[in-house]
Design a protein around this motif. Structure first.
Motif, mmCIF file in Angstrom:
data_model
loop_
_atom_site.group_PDB
_atom_site.id
_atom_site.type_symbol
_atom_site.label_atom_id
_atom_site.label_comp_id
_atom_site.label_asym_id
_atom_site.label_seq_id
_atom_site.Cartn_x
_atom_site.Cartn_y
_atom_site.Cartn_z
ATOM 1 N N ALA A 67 0.825 -1.215 0.000
ATOM 2 C CA ALA A 67 0.000 0.000 0.000
ATOM 3 C C ALA A 67 0.855 1.258 0.000
ATOM 4 O O ALA A 67 0.472 2.284 -0.554
ATOM 5 C CB ALA A 67 -0.933 -0.010 1.204
ATOM 6 N N ILE A 80 -4.900 -2.015 0.561
ATOM 7 C CA ILE A 80 -5.519 -1.352 1.714
ATOM 8 C C ILE A 80 -6.852 -2.003 2.059
ATOM 9 O O ILE A 80 -7.181 -2.208 3.237
ATOM 10 C CB ILE A 80 -5.709 0.152 1.429
ATOM 11 C CG1 ILE A 80 -4.352 0.856 1.402
ATOM 12 C CG2 ILE A 80 -6.616 0.797 2.477
ATOM 13 C CD1 ILE A 80 -4.429 2.300 1.005
ATOM 14 N N ALA A 105 -7.160 4.664 3.167
ATOM 15 C CA ALA A 105 -6.916 4.067 4.484
ATOM 16 C C ALA A 105 -7.976 4.543 5.490
ATOM 17 O O ALA A 105 -8.488 3.767 6.295
ATOM 18 C CB ALA A 105 -5.518 4.422 4.974
#
Length: 350
Positions: A67, A80, A105
């Motif tokens: 990520a 994510i 996120a």
């Protein structure tokens, strides 16, 4: 000098300030280089994975590395969405170089929070339009209003549908580019008009003029706006003939009246201005755009301006109309113009 066992001993001289400074800088540079090397080493595994390998990873730490460091943006977002560790997500949210990854996120954290409250991840369903406390739109609103980075707020604004939220951002966000992005997304005519009234941002007001379709609102801008750029922008957005004719009649600025006539194509309204306009220059502009023979005849009958009548005669093709003028017109100037035009048409046919 130090004495011990009856003998003098010489102590080393203390380091100078310059030497101390050099030592500190060396230590800092070494620490920075080490940190940079650790960062590169940390992301090296993620960078080496091709897309297919990266999509198969399930280890949370490795997913976090993907990520943060994988070159493919979509692979990073996919990673994510597979992370369930809140600590890793919080770290990505606050430290990600890419604002979109930080937002992703944040979104995953909200997803996990809702899943935990409902005790089943299978029950989670984000709505793209309905605003529940954990819906996608509610999250977007929270991010757009509270995110520290303007890039994150701007990217979020482009997905918001709530018109009141967009209005508030377009009016109050501290970053000009975020305000402008919100204005471009705003579609509610009343809120657009309200924003134009209260905003002091010229770029936002320009965007609003592109968004507004209400012709009367645009006319109001033309008649009252002091900024020439905005005034002209509003004028070029007006297409309703009656409003263009009204502006050509009463606008204070000559340049605005001229532009209104240039924009006007409706022959009836051009005739109206040519006959009843207060400004002789504007009357002539309108008359010059007339080509309908019936309306030209009406201009000859109703106008008191002999120069406009002469210009109209030069566009008439009906010999009967011209002969009638030659026989009945009392003004020599007009009668001569009719004779000249009649001779021109006769010669053209011979």
């Amino acid at each position: 000098m130090k004495y011990g066992n009856g003998q003098a001993q010489v102590m080393d001289a203390p380091p100078s300030a310059i030497e101390l400074g050099k030592g500190i800088m060396w230590s800092l540079n070494t620490a920075d280089m080490a940190a940079k090397q650790r960062k590169e080493e940390k992301g090296s595994k993620a960078r080496l994975l091709d897309d297919r390998q990266a999509l198969k990873v399930t280890d949370p730490m490795m997913l976090a590395e993907i990520a943060a460091y994988h070159p493919d943006h979509e692979v990073r977002k996919h990673a994510i969405n597979k992370i369930a560790d809140r600590h890793l997500l919080e770290n990505l949210k606050t430290k990600a170089d890419d604002p979109i990854i930080g937002y992703q996120a944040f979104r995953q954290l909200k997803y996990l929070q809702l899943a935990q409250e409902r005790q089943s991840a299978q029950q989670v369903a984000f709505s793209s339009s309905v605003e529940g406390p954990y819906s996608e739109q509610a999250i977007l609103k929270e991010v757009a209003l509270t995110a520290t980075k303007k890039e994150v707020r701007k990217a979020t604004v482009e997905k918001i549908k709530n018109q009141a939220v967009l209005y508030a951002i377009a009016l109050n966000d501290p970053a000009a580019e975020v305000r402008l992005a919100a204005a471009w997304e705003l579609r509610d005519e009343k809120l657009l008009a309200k924003l134009y009234h209260y905003s002091a941002d010229r770029e936002v007001r320009t965007a609003i003029l592109f968004r507004i379709n209400d012709q009367h609102l645009l006319k109001g801008v033309v008649m009252s706006e002091q900024d020439e750029h905005l005034r002209n922008m509003a004028l070029w957005r007006i297409s309703e003939p009656a409003l263009l004719a009204a502006i050509a009649h009463v606008a204070e600025e000559l340049s605005v009246r001229k532009t209104a006539v240039n924009r006007l194509q409706d022959q009836s309204w051009l005739l109206h201005i040519a006959i009843r306009g207060a400004d002789p220059y504007i009357r002539k502009m309108a008359a010059d755009k007339l080509y309908d023979e019936t309306l030209l005849l009406q201009l000859l009958q109703e106008s008191a301006d002999i120069y406009l009548k002469k210009a109209a005669i030069e566009k008439v093709h009906s010999k009967d109309t011209l002969l009638n003028l030659v026989r009945n017109e009392s003004v020599d100037f007009i009668r001569k113009a009719a004779v000249d035009r009649l001779n021109e048409l006769t010669q053209g046919q011979s």
